[in-house]
Design a protein around this motif. Structure first.
Motif, short mmCIF file in Angstrom:
data_model
loop_
_atom_site.label_atom_id
_atom_site.label_comp_id
_atom_site.label_asym_id
_atom_site.label_seq_id
_atom_site.Cartn_x
_atom_site.Cartn_y
_atom_site.Cartn_z
N ASP A 109 41.07 59.05 23.89
CA ASP A 109 40.78 59.97 24.99
C ASP A 109 39.37 59.75 25.52
O ASP A 109 38.43 59.50 24.75
CB ASP A 109 40.93 61.42 24.54
N ILE A 110 39.23 59.88 26.83
CA ILE A 110 37.92 59.86 27.49
C ILE A 110 37.71 61.23 28.13
O ILE A 110 38.55 61.69 28.90
CB ILE A 110 37.84 58.75 28.55
N ASN A 111 36.60 61.88 27.77
CA ASN A 111 36.32 63.23 28.27
C ASN A 111 34.99 63.27 28.99
O ASN A 111 34.01 62.65 28.56
CB ASN A 111 36.29 64.22 27.09
N ILE A 112 34.97 64.03 30.07
CA ILE A 112 33.70 64.32 30.75
C ILE A 112 33.69 65.82 31.07
O ILE A 112 34.73 66.42 31.32
CB ILE A 112 33.51 63.50 32.05
N GLU A 113 32.52 66.41 31.04
CA GLU A 113 32.41 67.82 31.38
C GLU A 113 31.03 68.12 31.90
O GLU A 113 30.05 67.42 31.59
CB GLU A 113 32.73 68.71 30.18
N GLY A 114 30.94 69.17 32.73
CA GLY A 114 29.66 69.56 33.30
C GLY A 114 29.83 70.28 34.62
O GLY A 114 30.95 70.48 35.12
N ILE A 115 28.72 70.65 35.21
CA ILE A 115 28.71 71.32 36.51
C ILE A 115 29.21 70.37 37.59
O ILE A 115 28.86 69.19 37.62
CB ILE A 115 27.29 71.81 36.85
N ASP A 120 47.91 59.54 31.24
CA ASP A 120 47.84 60.92 31.71
C ASP A 120 46.39 61.31 31.96
O ASP A 120 45.51 61.05 31.12
CB ASP A 120 48.46 61.87 30.69
N GLN A 121 46.15 61.92 33.11
CA GLN A 121 44.81 62.38 33.47
C GLN A 121 44.87 63.86 33.79
O GLN A 121 45.73 64.32 34.56
CB GLN A 121 44.29 61.59 34.67
N TYR A 122 43.95 64.61 33.20
CA TYR A 122 43.92 66.06 33.36
C TYR A 122 42.56 66.48 33.94
O TYR A 122 41.52 66.19 33.36
CB TYR A 122 44.16 66.75 32.02
N PHE A 123 42.61 67.14 35.08
CA PHE A 123 41.40 67.65 35.73
C PHE A 123 41.41 69.17 35.63
O PHE A 123 42.35 69.83 36.10
CB PHE A 123 41.37 67.23 37.20
N ASN A 124 40.38 69.73 35.01
CA ASN A 124 40.30 71.18 34.81
C ASN A 124 39.01 71.72 35.40
O ASN A 124 37.93 71.14 35.21
CB ASN A 124 40.35 71.51 33.31
N THR A 125 39.13 72.85 36.07
CA THR A 125 37.97 73.45 36.73
C THR A 125 37.97 74.95 36.49
O THR A 125 38.99 75.62 36.66
CB THR A 125 38.01 73.20 38.25
N VAL A 126 36.83 75.47 36.08
CA VAL A 126 36.59 76.91 36.08
C VAL A 126 35.46 77.16 37.08
O VAL A 126 34.38 76.57 36.95
CB VAL A 126 36.19 77.43 34.69
N GLN A 127 35.72 77.98 38.08
CA GLN A 127 34.69 78.17 39.10
C GLN A 127 34.41 79.64 39.37
O GLN A 127 35.31 80.48 39.32
CB GLN A 127 35.07 77.47 40.40
N THR A 136 39.92 65.02 31.30
CA THR A 136 40.35 64.15 30.21
C THR A 136 41.32 63.10 30.73
O THR A 136 42.19 63.42 31.54
CB THR A 136 41.05 64.94 29.09
N LYS A 137 41.16 61.86 30.29
CA LYS A 137 42.21 60.87 30.51
C LYS A 137 42.53 60.21 29.18
O LYS A 137 41.64 59.88 28.39
CB LYS A 137 41.83 59.84 31.57
N LYS A 138 43.83 60.06 28.94
CA LYS A 138 44.32 59.57 27.65
C LYS A 138 44.63 58.08 27.77
O LYS A 138 45.60 57.70 28.44
CB LYS A 138 45.54 60.37 27.22
N THR A 139 43.82 57.24 27.16
CA THR A 139 43.99 55.80 27.23
C THR A 139 44.52 55.26 25.91
O THR A 139 44.55 55.95 24.89
CB THR A 139 42.65 55.11 27.56
#
Length: 313
Positions: free
Chosen positions: A122-128, A85-92, A115-118
């Motif tokens: 879990d592998i998480n990335i965040e930023g601009i 499962d891969q989750y892409f979240n954006t606040v803009q 987030t992607k659940k392996t």
């Protein structure tokens, strides 16, 4: 459920809406909409999130939007099942501001947290993420405002981080940004009469090679959205919306060579609402795939959700 969404989306192509005259939806001429789908996530195959603004009630605005996407992908090359499962979240932060007669500027800057659940955790990335700027020109506006045609040209500015290691996974779109300057052209048509309206939109994004010699595939989006006025009084309006949205992705390339299993397409049905009170507007929609064929079948689109709050200017 998928068939229901698709049927509603196709039906939206026959609906329309009007400015305030007796039983209309009350849309003053200065509130004419401009709709397009910009790349909220990272502008490549799965994970690109195409969800632009569709504020029929308050199209000149500044505001904030949350956009969530869910995909399922192969865990690795040695399994056939889609288990990751891969989750892409954006606040803009976004806005569309008039700068001259018939000319507006749209801009957005996103903050991504993906987030992607392996099997290993879990592998998480965040930023601009990458910023977008677009100039919009009103080409046609009929005297009764029943017909309107808008066109635009924009650029995506690569301020989001691009991780070269990320392109080795099943979904190379698991990124904060593309690392490239990308260019977008958009055409939007509105027809409205009485309580109903239809918005038709198409846009094309031309993507360039980044400093790591990687180029995400060009993208074509198209959408038809119908609006129906459910309720109104002197200061407020509530409208329902429904429609369809499609996305087509070209092949990614590295050092000019085509990367296998990177092209694809998807078609979504969508259902939502928009409400306004004076200069404030609130909107939300849910999207479910009617068709998905991403990355040669290695990635499946599952669902999308968005909500926004805007202030009219």
């Amino acid at each position: 459920m998928k068939k229901i969404f698709l049927t509603l989306g196709l039906a939206g192509c026959f609906f329309s809406q009007a400015k305030e005259i007796h039983d209309s939806l009350f849309i003053p001429k200065e509130f004419s909409p401009m709709v397009f789908d910009d790349c909220d996530a990272c502008g490549c195959a799965a994970g690109n999130g195409s969800s632009g603004f569709e504020s029929l009630l308050n199209p000149q605005f500044i505001g904030v939007k949350y956009f969530a996407q869910h995909y399922r992908a192969k865990e690795n090359l040695f399994v056939n099942d889609l288990t990751q499962d891969q989750y892409f979240n954006t606040v803009q932060l976004w806005g569309k501001i008039p700068v001259a007669k018939n000319v507006s500027v749209y801009a957005s800057i996103p903050f991504q947290f993906h987030t992607k659940k392996t099997l290993q955790g879990d592998i998480n990335i965040e930023g601009i993420g990458d910023a977008n700027v677009m100039g919009i020109y009103q080409i046609i506006d009929s005297k009764d405002s029943s017909h309107q045609l808008n066109g635009g040209f924009g650029v995506k500015i690569p301020i989001g981080k691009f991780d070269e290691k990320g392109i080795t996974g099943v979904n190379p779109s698991f990124q904060l940004g593309t690392g490239s300057w990308d260019y977008q052209m958009v055409l939007n048509y509105k027809f409205q009469k009485d309580k109903l309206a239809v918005l038709l939109n198409t846009d094309y994004t031309l993507k360039t090679e980044n400093k790591k010699h990687y180029r995400f595939g060009n993208q074509w989006n198209y959408a038809a959205t119908g609006f129906y006025r459910l309720w109104k009084n002197e200061n407020s309006i509530i409208s329902g919306k429904f429609g369809m949205q499609g996305e087509v992705y070209d092949w990614n390339r590295q050092f000019g060579e085509v990367m296998p299993k990177t092209a694809g397409s998807a078609l979504y049905g969508k259902l939502g609402f928009e409400a306004s009170y004076k200069k404030f507007s609130l909107g939300s929609e849910v999207m479910l795939p009617a068709y998905t064929n991403l990355a040669g079948g290695d990635i499946e689109a599952k669902s999308r959700f968005s909500v926004f709050v805007n202030f009219g200017i």
